[in-house]
Design an enzyme around this catalytic site. Structure first.
Site, PDB file in Angstrom:
ATOM      1  N   CYS A  85     -22.242 -29.791 -51.849  1.00 11.25           N
ATOM      2  CA  CYS A  85     -21.664 -28.447 -52.021  1.00 11.25           C
ATOM      3  C   CYS A  85     -20.841 -28.344 -53.296  1.00 11.25           C
ATOM      4  O   CYS A  85     -20.357 -27.274 -53.648  1.00 11.25           O
ATOM      5  CB  CYS A  85     -20.841 -28.057 -50.807  1.00 11.25           C
ATOM      6  SG  CYS A  85     -21.831 -27.952 -49.300  1.00 11.25           S
ATOM      7  N   HIS A 338     -20.951 -18.673 -49.037  1.00  5.12           N
ATOM      8  CA  HIS A 338     -21.152 -20.011 -49.612  1.00  5.12           C
ATOM      9  C   HIS A 338     -22.618 -20.295 -49.915  1.00  5.12           C
ATOM     10  O   HIS A 338     -23.296 -20.968 -49.146  1.00  5.12           O
ATOM     11  CB  HIS A 338     -20.582 -21.045 -48.640  1.00  5.12           C
ATOM     12  CG  HIS A 338     -20.676 -22.468 -49.123  1.00  5.12           C
ATOM     13  ND1 HIS A 338     -20.652 -22.817 -50.457  1.00  5.12           N
ATOM     14  CD2 HIS A 338     -20.776 -23.642 -48.428  1.00  5.12           C
ATOM     15  CE1 HIS A 338     -20.750 -24.138 -50.567  1.00  5.12           C
ATOM     16  NE2 HIS A 338     -20.833 -24.659 -49.354  1.00  5.12           N
TER      17      HIS A 338
END
Lengths: 397, 471
Positions: A85, A338
């Site tokens: 991420c 996200h």
């Protein structure tokens, strides 16, 4: 052996960010083109004139070809990067180093993710052949381990912590509701979040980052060239990445109340930037609030407050938009959404708006004390994590 | 060659118990009386066999030269299941591991042949019995496994000597199952009853005559057979005491049942008792054993009766879903992919045997095994450290309602082990609401999932079934 950093050698001179959300009508290519267009327009440069590209995507595509094709980049060095991420910030880090090295005059970092085409909920890892003994827990469950561990170590009641992390979500939704690009633009009270059913540990769905499609891009040039492109460049003060050795999952002494990779990356970044007192010397921070407990303990690991006090500081409003050090002024992963490969660059996009005084009035922060901002982006889980910390400033020091 | 007999034994009764009344409640059919044992969703005959075998070998100084595994419900065909058990037990490469299969009688064949073998043999049996919903096969069946370490008094200290036996074979079709079907069909019950009765009578009198044993010398007979009416009908003419056959409590566990009754007997037997094991399956087998002075000193540390007490009720809906008889909604997550066979082979000691590595310099235990230690040091400065019997403590845990699992939610804990080391690991045989930080857990061999027909075996932690006796 030393981490020297590249303080004030490179500047961001253009940025772009798509809205984040469930873009059923947009492909990965559409998102890439939109972010690239916005970034090149803000820097006043054509893609042909950018020397090199770094493309961050975690699972939506492979290789530099996936960026070169939609943008029709002909004869350009394009590299795909992946670091969980923290992929978006990693792409920027690579672009900055390439320019700082003198290898190129300009570079673009572009992060993009198309997660909503999978048909499944949440983020799901690409299957790599293994012996089948790997842990198969969801990220939400892994990060939920923080709460009972923190409660035990600092003697805070778990119900109290339940409210504290809901208060973080409330803050990020408050900020996100003032952000036209955010996935979730509705305020929600901590009380209401506390009433929601648990999905993993004590976490409810409102403690989790939004799962979104999106893209963001940055154009970097040598600091001395910055004013050719913009009157208000952002100077790169620090870039630090730490990839953990997963020892937290092996070492019985690791207690899940801290993210050591983040603390080490922060220390390195402060050293590169020459920051001694982060809470005073930073105007704001964008941090990786993938789950609300993450943001809570990051306040300690990033040195914004003492160990064991973050929960109290959250309740005191220290990290609110008008607090002592505003955190996630754009809504964070929680409300902005996200899209894995884009998130790191999205965080820089918020510092771009805030430090240049371009954030909407209802969520703009005070720049009186400081004109520097911190970006923290992580990938992985407590115990096995990649952490990025970057610092940018509106002025050369 | 010496005297043949039983060196050690172990049984495994899964934690799940299905009250027959809960079947009646749902289907409106059957009897309310008693309960049956139920293997969990992550268990199959191989994993149950591992549990029984671990239990048997725990009480023994001797190791087998052969491992024979018998079941009616093999987890694999073509590939040997006994090799999975072999690697879970971390037996020597030169221990022969083979399967006996297809019929419940194969379990008796494995046992009687082991009793005449020159090599010490671990005879493992397991069965997992189902049937159409609401029928007798479903309610009267049970799931369990056993392991008997058979050998001579030269190979180990015997707790029961084998006195000999007879086997009668008879070919008739009162019970059958075609390959691929998950349960048996049976002919009209009275047929089997009348077919078995004369076979038992003949085998019994022949065995008594052959071994020169009088009924008054026999402490007890253990009579086992899937045809319960045939068993009941045959008992009166034996003219000996009959032990409780456990079917009220756990059901008839098929291939595992004869040796389960034997284990239950050994749990309580006194020295010098003669026991007859009589099995009705495609004929009749009669085996005689006499307990030795050692039977009281070498009992299994986890008796059958305690395992039954340790069981916990499973709702009928869960039983149906665990056996694949009820489609349950799973979390909307990708189903897992098959494990890589080559990757699994490279890490067989870890995956199947739960063997960690211990840094020879720092003493730090690494799970999974590591070539370089977390606190530095030389490369490959590691020793093998078997951890399967190590007790752990829950440091922290979570309940995951989102992750893919055939039995959502998944309870997952960070476990620190008494022998050193830490592993974040899934818990099984547990109630999420009862788990607390600080709880002690033990490791159990399970099938995490099956993908593309490959069973992904690994270890999970479960709450300690009871505190072990202090040594």
């Amino acid at each position: 052996m030393a981490s020297h950093g590249i303080k004030d050698q490179v500047a961001i001179v253009g940025m772009g960010c798509t809205s984040f959300g469930e873009h059923w009508d947009k492909s990965l290519d559409d998102l890439i083109i939109e972010a690239s267009e916005k970034a090149t327009k803000s820097a006043g440069i054509e893609t042909d004139l950018i020397d090199a590209y770094w493309f961050g995507t975690s699972q939506s595509a492979a290789s530099g070809i996936a960026l070169a094709t939609p943008l029709r980049l002909s004869g350009k060095p394009v590299t795909r990067v992946e670091n969980y991420c923290a992929t978006g910030s990693e792409s920027l880090r690579q672009a900055c180093y390439a320019v700082a090295s003198g290898a190129y005059d300009s570079a673009m970092a572009l992060g993009a993710e198309k997660v909503k085409d999978s048909g499944y909920q949440g983020l799901n890892a690409f299957p790599i052949p293994t012996d089948g003994t790997n842990r198969t827990l969801t990220a939400a469950a892994m990060f939920s381990l923080i709460i009972p561990a923190y409660a035990k170590r600092y003697g805070v009641d778990e119900d109290e912590l339940r409210y504290v992390i809901a208060r973080i979500a409330q803050k990020n939704h408050f900020n996100g509701s003032r952000n036209e690009l955010a996935q979730f633009r509705r305020e929600i009270s901590a009380e209401k979040i506390c009433e929601m059913p648990s999905i993993a540990g004590c976490l409810s769905v409102m403690d989790c980052a939004g799962v979104a499609d999106g893209a963001a891009a940055a154009i970097v040039v040598r600091a001395e060239d910055a004013h050719k492109y913009t009157d208000k460049p952002l100077y790169v003060k620090a870039l630090s990445v730490v990839a953990g050795d997963s020892s937290g999952l092996v070492d019985p002494d690791f207690d899940f109340t801290t993210l050591p990779e983040c603390a080490v990356a922060a220390e390195d970044a402060y050293m590169q930037a020459g920051i001694k007192e982060p809470r005073k010397e930073l105007a704001m921070a964008e941090v990786h609030d993938c789950f609300t407990p993450t943001e809570m303990i990051l306040m300690e690991d990033l040195g914004f407050c003492e160990k064991g006090t973050a929960w109290q500081e959250v309740l005191d409003g220290s990290f609110d938009i008008d607090g002592e050090i505003p955190v996630n002024t754009d809504g964070g992963l929680k409300a902005f959404g996200h899209p894995v490969g884009a998130s790191g660059l999205r965080m820089f996009y918020e510092t771009w708006l805030q430090l240049r005084g371009e954030a909407p009035a209802d969520r703009s922060i005070s720049l009186e004390q400081s004109q520097q901002a911190l970006v923290h982006n992580l990938g992985g889980y407590p115990g096995e994590m990649v952490s990025f910390v970057g610092i940018v400033g509106a002025e050369l020091s | 060659m010496g005297v043949h007999g039983i060196i050690s034994y172990g049984a495994y009764i899964p934690r799940g118990s299905l009250l027959r009344s809960s079947i009646v409640e749902f289907t409106g059919k059957g009897s309310n009386k008693g309960s049956r044992s139920v293997a969990s969703y992550d268990e199959n005959t191989t994993t149950m066999g591992v549990e029984a075998a671990r239990n048997a070998l725990k009480g023994s100084e001797s190791n087998p030269k052969k491992l024979w595994f018998s079941t009616v419900v093999p987890a694999y065909m073509d590939k040997t299941n006994a090799t999975n058990i072999h690697s879970a037990l971390q037996l020597d490469d030169f221990v022969e591991a083979v399967d006996f299969g297809n019929s419940t009688r194969s379990a008796m064949g494995a046992l009687s042949n082991a009793l005449e073998s020159d090599d010490s043999t671990l005879v493992v049996t397991a069965d997992l019995r189902t049937g159409p919903s609401g029928g007798t096969e479903e309610s009267s069946g049970g799931d369990a496994s056993t392991a008997l370490l058979i050998g001579t008094d030269k190979q180990g200290v015997l707790l029961a000597e084998y006195l000999g036996g007879v086997a009668i074979t008879s070919d008739f079709t009162d019970r059958w199952r075609v390959p691929g079907s998950s349960y048996s069909q049976v002919w009209e019950e009275r047929f089997g009853e009348q077919a078995y009765k004369p076979l038992v009578d003949r085998a019994w009198s022949e065995a008594l005559k052959k071994l020169d044993i009088k009924t008054e010398d026999i402490s007890v007979a253990l009579v086992s057979g899937l045809h319960s009416r045939a068993v009941a009908r045959s008992i009166p003419s034996l003219d000996v005491d009959i032990s409780n056959d456990l079917t009220d409590q756990i059901g008839n566990t098929g291939a595992a049942h004869p040796s389960l009754l034997l284990a239950n007997f050994l749990d309580q037997a006194k020295p010098n008792e003669i026991v007859a094991l009589i099995v009705l399956a495609d004929g009749c087998d009669v085996l005689f054993f006499r307990t030795t002075q050692e039977v009281e000193n070498r009992r299994n540390s986890f008796p059958v009766s305690e395992q039954i007490e340790n069981q916990s009720p499973v709702p009928y809906s869960k039983y149906l879903s665990w056996r694949g008889l009820l489609d349950s909604q799973l979390p909307n997550r990708p189903s897992p992919t098959r494990p890589s066979s080559s990757a699994a082979m490279r890490r067989n000691d870890w995956k199947m045997g739960f063997v960690a590595s211990k840094d020879a310099t720092t003493g730090i235990v690494h799970m999974p095994p590591s070539r370089i230690g977390i606190k530095g040091g030389e490369v490959d400065d590691m020793e093998h450290l078997p951890m399967a019997d190590s007790i752990g403590t829950i440091e922290t845990f979570t309940v995951d309602n989102l992750v893919y699992s055939p039995n959502s939610p998944v309870v997952f804990a960070v476990v620190n082990f008494e022998d050193g080391g830490r592993l974040p690991v899934e818990l099984t045989d547990t109630d999420p609401e009862k788990i607390e930080i600080g709880d002690r857990v033990e490791m159990t061999f399970r099938c995490l999932y099956t993908a593309d027909g490959i069973h992904n075996y690994f270890w999970k932690a479960r709450p300690i079934r009871r505190e072990r006796e202090k040594s």
